[in-house]
Design an enzyme around this catalytic site. Sequence first.
Site, PDB file in Angstrom:
ATOM      1  N   VAL A  14       0.981  -1.186   0.055  1.00  0.00           N
ATOM      2  CA  VAL A  14      -0.129   0.026  -0.121  1.00  0.00           C
ATOM      3  C   VAL A  14       0.829   1.322  -0.126  1.00  0.00           C
ATOM      4  O   VAL A  14       0.427   2.087  -0.601  1.00  0.00           O
ATOM      5  CB  VAL A  14      -1.118  -0.074   1.372  1.00  0.00           C
ATOM      6  CG1 VAL A  14      -1.827   1.370   1.318  1.00  0.00           C
ATOM      7  CG2 VAL A  14      -1.947  -1.254   0.978  1.00  0.00           C
ATOM      8  N   LYS A 140      -5.428  -0.122  10.550  1.00  0.00           N
ATOM      9  CA  LYS A 140      -6.468  -0.523  11.292  1.00  0.00           C
ATOM     10  C   LYS A 140      -5.982  -0.639  12.917  1.00  0.00           C
ATOM     11  O   LYS A 140      -6.723  -0.055  13.669  1.00  0.00           O
ATOM     12  CB  LYS A 140      -7.394  -1.821  11.187  1.00  0.00           C
ATOM     13  CG  LYS A 140      -8.069  -1.481   9.926  1.00  0.00           C
ATOM     14  CD  LYS A 140      -8.938  -3.041   9.618  1.00  0.00           C
ATOM     15  CE  LYS A 140      -7.964  -4.098   8.673  1.00  0.00           C
ATOM     16  NZ  LYS A 140      -7.606  -3.877   7.557  1.00  0.00           N
ATOM     17  N   VAL A 166     -11.745   0.846   6.588  1.00  0.00           N
ATOM     18  CA  VAL A 166     -12.969  -0.076   6.268  1.00  0.00           C
ATOM     19  C   VAL A 166     -13.239   0.065   4.898  1.00  0.00           C
ATOM     20  O   VAL A 166     -13.214   1.132   4.187  1.00  0.00           O
ATOM     21  CB  VAL A 166     -13.873   0.630   7.095  1.00  0.00           C
ATOM     22  CG1 VAL A 166     -15.195  -0.207   6.971  1.00  0.00           C
ATOM     23  CG2 VAL A 166     -13.663   0.517   8.273  1.00  0.00           C
ATOM     24  N   GLY A 221      -6.684 -16.682  -5.303  1.00  0.00           N
ATOM     25  CA  GLY A 221      -5.867 -15.435  -4.507  1.00  0.00           C
ATOM     26  C   GLY A 221      -6.607 -14.579  -3.695  1.00  0.00           C
ATOM     27  O   GLY A 221      -6.237 -13.659  -3.439  1.00  0.00           O
ATOM     28  N   GLU A 224      -5.993 -15.161   2.485  1.00  0.00           N
ATOM     29  CA  GLU A 224      -4.451 -15.025   2.992  1.00  0.00           C
ATOM     30  C   GLU A 224      -3.817 -16.378   2.654  1.00  0.00           C
ATOM     31  O   GLU A 224      -4.390 -17.481   2.529  1.00  0.00           O
ATOM     32  CB  GLU A 224      -4.654 -14.802   4.417  1.00  0.00           C
ATOM     33  CG  GLU A 224      -5.067 -13.509   4.878  1.00  0.00           C
ATOM     34  CD  GLU A 224      -4.261 -12.163   4.463  1.00  0.00           C
ATOM     35  OE1 GLU A 224      -3.035 -12.261   4.388  1.00  0.00           O
ATOM     36  OE2 GLU A 224      -4.870 -11.361   3.796  1.00  0.00           O
ATOM     37  N   LYS A 239     -12.834  -3.976  11.319  1.00  0.00           N
ATOM     38  CA  LYS A 239     -13.647  -3.022  10.763  1.00  0.00           C
ATOM     39  C   LYS A 239     -14.625  -2.550  11.677  1.00  0.00           C
ATOM     40  O   LYS A 239     -15.128  -1.445  11.601  1.00  0.00           O
ATOM     41  CB  LYS A 239     -13.871  -3.466   9.310  1.00  0.00           C
ATOM     42  CG  LYS A 239     -12.634  -3.769   8.538  1.00  0.00           C
ATOM     43  CD  LYS A 239     -12.795  -4.430   7.311  1.00  0.00           C
ATOM     44  CE  LYS A 239     -11.402  -4.678   6.525  1.00  0.00           C
ATOM     45  NZ  LYS A 239     -11.667  -5.512   5.335  1.00  0.00           N
ATOM     46  N   GLY A 356      -7.279  -4.452  -1.986  1.00  0.00           N
ATOM     47  CA  GLY A 356      -6.315  -4.150  -3.084  1.00  0.00           C
ATOM     48  C   GLY A 356      -5.417  -2.740  -2.812  1.00  0.00           C
ATOM     49  O   GLY A 356      -5.957  -1.698  -2.069  1.00  0.00           O
TER      50      GLY A 356
END
Lengths: 376, 376
Positions: A14, A140, A166, A221, A224, A239, A356
């Site tokens: 990210v 988070k 979230v 995919g 995890e 969340k 993503g």
Amino acid sequence: MKTIPLILMGCGGVGRQLLQHIASCRSLHFKQGLHLRVVGVCDSRSLVVAADFLNKELDDSFLSELCRVKLGGSSLAKLADLGECQVFVHPESQGKLLEIASHLGKSTGLVFVDCSASSDTIVVLKQVVDLGSCIVLANKKPLTSTMEDFEKLFTHPRRIRHESTVGAGLPVIASLNRIISSGDPVHRIVGSLSGTLGFVMSELEDGKPLSQVVRAAKSLGYTEPDPRDDLGGMDVARKALILARILGQQINLNDLKIESLYPEEMGSSVMTVDDFLGRGLLLLDKDVQKRVEKASSNGNVLRYVCVIEGSRCEVGIQELPKNSALGRLRGSDNVLEIYTRCYSEQPLVIQGAGAGNDTTAAGVLADIIDIQDLFP
Amino acid sequence: MKTIPLILMGCGGVGRQLLQHIASCRSLHFKQGLHLRVVGVCDSRSLVVAADFLNKELDDSFLSELCRVKLGGSSLAKLADLGECQVFVHPESQGKLLEIASHLGKSTGLVFVDCSASSDTIVVLKQVVDLGSCIVLANKKPLTSTMEDFEKLFTHPRRIRHESTVGAGLPVIASLNRIISSGDPVHRIVGSLSGTLGFVMSELEDGKPLSQVVRAAKSLGYTEPDPRDDLGGMDVARKALILARILGQQINLNDLKIESLYPEEMGSSVMTVDDFLGRGLLLLDKDVQKRVEKASSNGNVLRYVCVIEGSRCEVGIQELPKNSALGRLRGSDNVLEIYTRCYSEQPLVIQGAGAGNDTTAAGVLADIIDIQDLFP
């Protein structure tokens, strides 16, 4: 030209995507009179800072090299050779972060952008709040720690944004904040906030056994590496907790009722991943199938959702009407239904990809742009 | 305590509802360190201003009396007797608005909140932009006038908000602005932005004739007094134009391709409402039924939508997949599908009630709270 200085915490998928987005938006933001100045980047071990951080920044070619280094699995320390930057390692890095915050926080303003997935950032984040810094989170953990931590981070509610905690970049938090600030009371939130579990639950409808569906999700995919990390519901619970706290519930993660899709005796300390996928899951098929059939006989479907209502906040399987937004969900989209005074019979629905790196980083960038009015 | 002074333009249903929301949110906003100070209220003829507008405001009991007066069909002039306020009538009212803006715009800040449905506000709005005022719109007219007007109002993009011009309080504009500012390119927007037409098109699916469905919509209170005001598509076209302009299309209302559900020879200058409902609509039934059947044979349904894509912006009936968010729409909800790089295969979907004074006013209030950082 308005300048927003920022420090990126975490340069995994990210964080690196965010640096790319920032670089590719340079001319767009320039047209809007905005310049995003990346002063420093850190991971769990090291911090790279522009040597003259009061006036200089880590430029896009440096940041691109930084991404290359991280992607290759090397340490940020490798960047020290490139000059015009300084590298600090833990724990000196923490002191340097506070030094930068105390120089920039109340003068030019400064944003700490947490794209890590670690609890280790909380200590620094709480300190820089007092030094006048803004905070933007994809992480988070800082918001699902103690209520004390949560309230500390929200000391100045306008200086914190966390859309991507979230539903990734989905406009969930922004929309909820609009509803709250307009005085429209939120009666109920029901959401499918895991792409994996959304996919799994919708596939079960067709009569496929759980074991087969989970294996398919893994090979696509969607899960995890250990699918139990999804099936346990902890990510959804975090969340849900964030949503509940925004609505004013003073609760902690261990106050939540969390339903796991597998029993304790199939936990990772008891069973290997292969054993779980090969043998464990098969033992769950019959029970799940019965629940699916029972729901279907009521004209309903099963969804793994969070439900937040009054003082209630729970996470698990619920029977929902087939023709609701959640009931119609197929595939890995996230779906959130918000019931308020204005949206009482039919909820406000927000739906789309909720995971993503691209969309998560886009949500973070939108948050940074959103706080621009706080900068001189 | 941060104070946001504001002037309300238009005290029809939305404007009065906004005043109620502001009053009932007083303690909520107080807790957030915010005070909304209503300095003046105007309708098309008159302006009521706090006599000492630099320091005083129209308080909630005065505003409640104002709503009562307006609801009773009386003139704002009637309020002059209540004291501590001044009443100005057109055209003096315009001069007074500019006087207030020049006193407050650049010092304490000032928001002009346009909840009217009139083009008459545009002249003043353009002038107060230069005087440093912010603008919040529920009124679509100022944004669907000439491109020159549009660009003038967006001189300072951070000082204008207009969530309730599209989909009432639904977070459409806020979400779109987040997408744009994060550099995620918007490929395509398809939206059902009329509750009336959403209801009509979904009812047609069941094989009901158009004439029957429109009459039902009218008796349910879903349509304007003359249903042709909905069926002509002009209201949807204005919303589409606003979305297209936000995405950078430099177009005007008459550049849009707008499909009307009734032919010119059934227009209001040719046929009375009763004639249209009783006789005109019957003549349209067969054609519409054929189109519905053709779509159905392709596995599709018909929806009255706006489509914005590249340099294209049009409004009319489209065949859409039955299992898309738009295809699944039943009833009077608005639905917007946004396709971007991040939401490429599955769109970002926003769905919910897109009309009503309560939700429209809530969207306006959220906009006002959203610009608080611009105030000292």
